[in-house]
Motif scaffolding. Sequence first.
Motif, PDB file in Angstrom:
ATOM      1  N   VAL A 180       0.941  -1.549  -0.068  1.00  0.00           N
ATOM      2  CA  VAL A 180       0.163   0.600   0.075  1.00  0.00           C
ATOM      3  C   VAL A 180       1.188   1.228  -0.314  1.00  0.00           C
ATOM      4  O   VAL A 180       0.513   1.960  -0.598  1.00  0.00           O
ATOM      5  N   ALA A 181       1.877   1.386   1.087  1.00  0.00           N
ATOM      6  CA  ALA A 181       3.059   2.557   0.918  1.00  0.00           C
ATOM      7  C   ALA A 181       3.159   2.854  -0.537  1.00  0.00           C
ATOM      8  O   ALA A 181       3.659   3.476  -0.489  1.00  0.00           O
ATOM      9  N   ARG A 182       3.841   1.486  -1.610  1.00  0.00           N
ATOM     10  CA  ARG A 182       4.098   1.786  -2.324  1.00  0.00           C
ATOM     11  C   ARG A 182       3.986   2.429  -3.697  1.00  0.00           C
ATOM     12  O   ARG A 182       4.217   3.174  -4.916  1.00  0.00           O
ATOM     13  N   TRP A 183       2.514   1.947  -3.427  1.00  0.00           N
ATOM     14  CA  TRP A 183       1.433   2.291  -4.795  1.00  0.00           C
ATOM     15  C   TRP A 183       0.714   3.846  -4.095  1.00  0.00           C
ATOM     16  O   TRP A 183       0.429   4.269  -4.869  1.00  0.00           O
ATOM     17  N   TYR A 184       1.307   3.542  -2.563  1.00  0.00           N
ATOM     18  CA  TYR A 184       0.409   5.259  -2.729  1.00  0.00           C
ATOM     19  C   TYR A 184       1.025   5.809  -2.648  1.00  0.00           C
ATOM     20  O   TYR A 184       0.593   7.327  -3.416  1.00  0.00           O
ATOM     21  N   VAL A 242      11.202   1.688 -12.570  1.00  0.00           N
ATOM     22  CA  VAL A 242      11.206  -0.027 -11.870  1.00  0.00           C
ATOM     23  C   VAL A 242      12.433  -0.577 -11.408  1.00  0.00           C
ATOM     24  O   VAL A 242      13.160  -0.968 -12.237  1.00  0.00           O
ATOM     25  N   ILE A 243      12.437  -1.173 -10.033  1.00  0.00           N
ATOM     26  CA  ILE A 243      14.175  -1.816  -9.469  1.00  0.00           C
ATOM     27  C   ILE A 243      13.798  -2.990  -8.805  1.00  0.00           C
ATOM     28  O   ILE A 243      12.498  -2.993  -8.387  1.00  0.00           O
ATOM     29  N   LEU A 244      14.122  -4.252  -9.964  1.00  0.00           N
ATOM     30  CA  LEU A 244      13.288  -5.284  -9.319  1.00  0.00           C
ATOM     31  C   LEU A 244      14.050  -6.102  -8.806  1.00  0.00           C
ATOM     32  O   LEU A 244      15.306  -6.315  -9.206  1.00  0.00           O
ATOM     33  N   ASP A 245      14.261  -6.372  -8.043  1.00  0.00           N
ATOM     34  CA  ASP A 245      14.680  -8.323  -6.592  1.00  0.00           C
ATOM     35  C   ASP A 245      14.939  -9.426  -7.534  1.00  0.00           C
ATOM     36  O   ASP A 245      13.221 -10.116  -7.609  1.00  0.00           O
ATOM     37  N   VAL A 246      14.825 -10.096  -8.016  1.00  0.00           N
ATOM     38  CA  VAL A 246      15.202 -11.678  -8.758  1.00  0.00           C
ATOM     39  C   VAL A 246      15.982 -12.675  -7.928  1.00  0.00           C
ATOM     40  O   VAL A 246      16.935 -12.620  -8.002  1.00  0.00           O
ATOM     41  N   LYS A 247      15.626 -13.109  -6.666  1.00  0.00           N
ATOM     42  CA  LYS A 247      15.983 -14.442  -6.169  1.00  0.00           C
ATOM     43  C   LYS A 247      16.176 -15.424  -6.576  1.00  0.00           C
ATOM     44  O   LYS A 247      15.551 -16.212  -7.402  1.00  0.00           O
ATOM     45  N   SER A 282       2.850  -4.143 -17.435  1.00  0.00           N
ATOM     46  CA  SER A 282       2.518  -4.219 -16.694  1.00  0.00           C
ATOM     47  C   SER A 282       3.755  -5.166 -15.875  1.00  0.00           C
ATOM     48  O   SER A 282       4.450  -5.962 -16.636  1.00  0.00           O
ATOM     49  N   THR A 283       3.680  -4.556 -14.495  1.00  0.00           N
ATOM     50  CA  THR A 283       4.478  -4.767 -13.594  1.00  0.00           C
ATOM     51  C   THR A 283       4.318  -6.879 -13.482  1.00  0.00           C
ATOM     52  O   THR A 283       5.371  -7.390 -13.113  1.00  0.00           O
ATOM     53  N   VAL A 284       2.957  -7.086 -12.941  1.00  0.00           N
ATOM     54  CA  VAL A 284       2.666  -8.369 -12.906  1.00  0.00           C
ATOM     55  C   VAL A 284       2.989  -9.305 -13.326  1.00  0.00           C
ATOM     56  O   VAL A 284       3.501 -10.161 -13.235  1.00  0.00           O
ATOM     57  N   ALA A 288      11.425  -3.927  -6.088  1.00  0.00           N
ATOM     58  CA  ALA A 288      12.226  -3.265  -4.169  1.00  0.00           C
ATOM     59  C   ALA A 288      12.053  -1.534  -4.967  1.00  0.00           C
ATOM     60  O   ALA A 288      12.211  -1.554  -3.623  1.00  0.00           O
ATOM     61  N   ALA A 289      11.366  -1.461  -5.915  1.00  0.00           N
ATOM     62  CA  ALA A 289      11.201   0.138  -5.966  1.00  0.00           C
ATOM     63  C   ALA A 289      10.435   0.869  -6.960  1.00  0.00           C
ATOM     64  O   ALA A 289      10.309   0.395  -8.392  1.00  0.00           O
ATOM     65  N   MET A 290       9.601   1.972  -7.136  1.00  0.00           N
ATOM     66  CA  MET A 290       9.248   2.219  -8.187  1.00  0.00           C
ATOM     67  C   MET A 290       9.309   3.540  -8.255  1.00  0.00           C
ATOM     68  O   MET A 290       8.205   3.833  -6.873  1.00  0.00           O
ATOM     69  N   GLN A 291       9.222   4.365  -9.168  1.00  0.00           N
ATOM     70  CA  GLN A 291       9.263   6.640  -9.096  1.00  0.00           C
ATOM     71  C   GLN A 291       8.638   6.628 -10.674  1.00  0.00           C
ATOM     72  O   GLN A 291       9.066   5.747 -11.451  1.00  0.00           O
TER      73      GLN A 291
END
Length: 214
Positions: free
Chosen positions: A45-49, A131-136, A188-190, A209-212
């Motif tokens: 929610v914080a990321r979306w907000y 967008v910063i993606l973490d891939v594990k 779409s990120t998803v 990890a982050a989106m701006q």
Amino acid sequence: MANISKLEQHLASRSYVEGYTPSQADVLVFKAISSAPSAESSPHVARWYTHINSYTSEFASLSGSGSAGEAFLGASSVPAAKAAEDDDNEVDLFGSDEEDDAEAERIKAERVAEYTKKKAGKPKVVAKSVVILDVKPWDDETDMEALEKAVRSIEQDGLVWGTSKFIAIGYGIKKLQANQSRQDEKVSTVELQEKIAEFEDFVQSTDVAAMQKL
């Protein structure tokens, strides 16, 4: 007020309240939240907000309706939220004239023409985000070079891969952190995370990890 818990579950696998671009559904729920949510208790929610907050000057021009957002509001909040949504209308097309006469019809027609002209002259804004993606990986034996190559092999209109790096996360395991710029309407990120997950020989999971917004 918004149901933060329900919204957190919804946004865990989605970028927006409805669809793949910001809409009036996001605006409706955003306005029902009194302050920025905690990133610790409600990270999604914080990321979306934060993301939707960057659209505040464009709220009136966002497409769709707020109906999808009502599912995340308390019963007492729906009337107030609908009133707030109505306040964003740029032009009152039908007014509140009590007499249905020729003069009222003329005024109505002028308002419709003015509204149509104003909307036609407004340039469409192409929304873009970084967008910063973490891939594990699965473990410390995963070929990280091959993993990165597989991720970068994903090509899509509106998607541009940027820099990336390997970050140690413990027990000899490293994760890939990859930057990308994208057009929100086209990517779409998803769906991108789902494509990365298809490299199941390398990938255990992915996280935003982050989106701006650019």
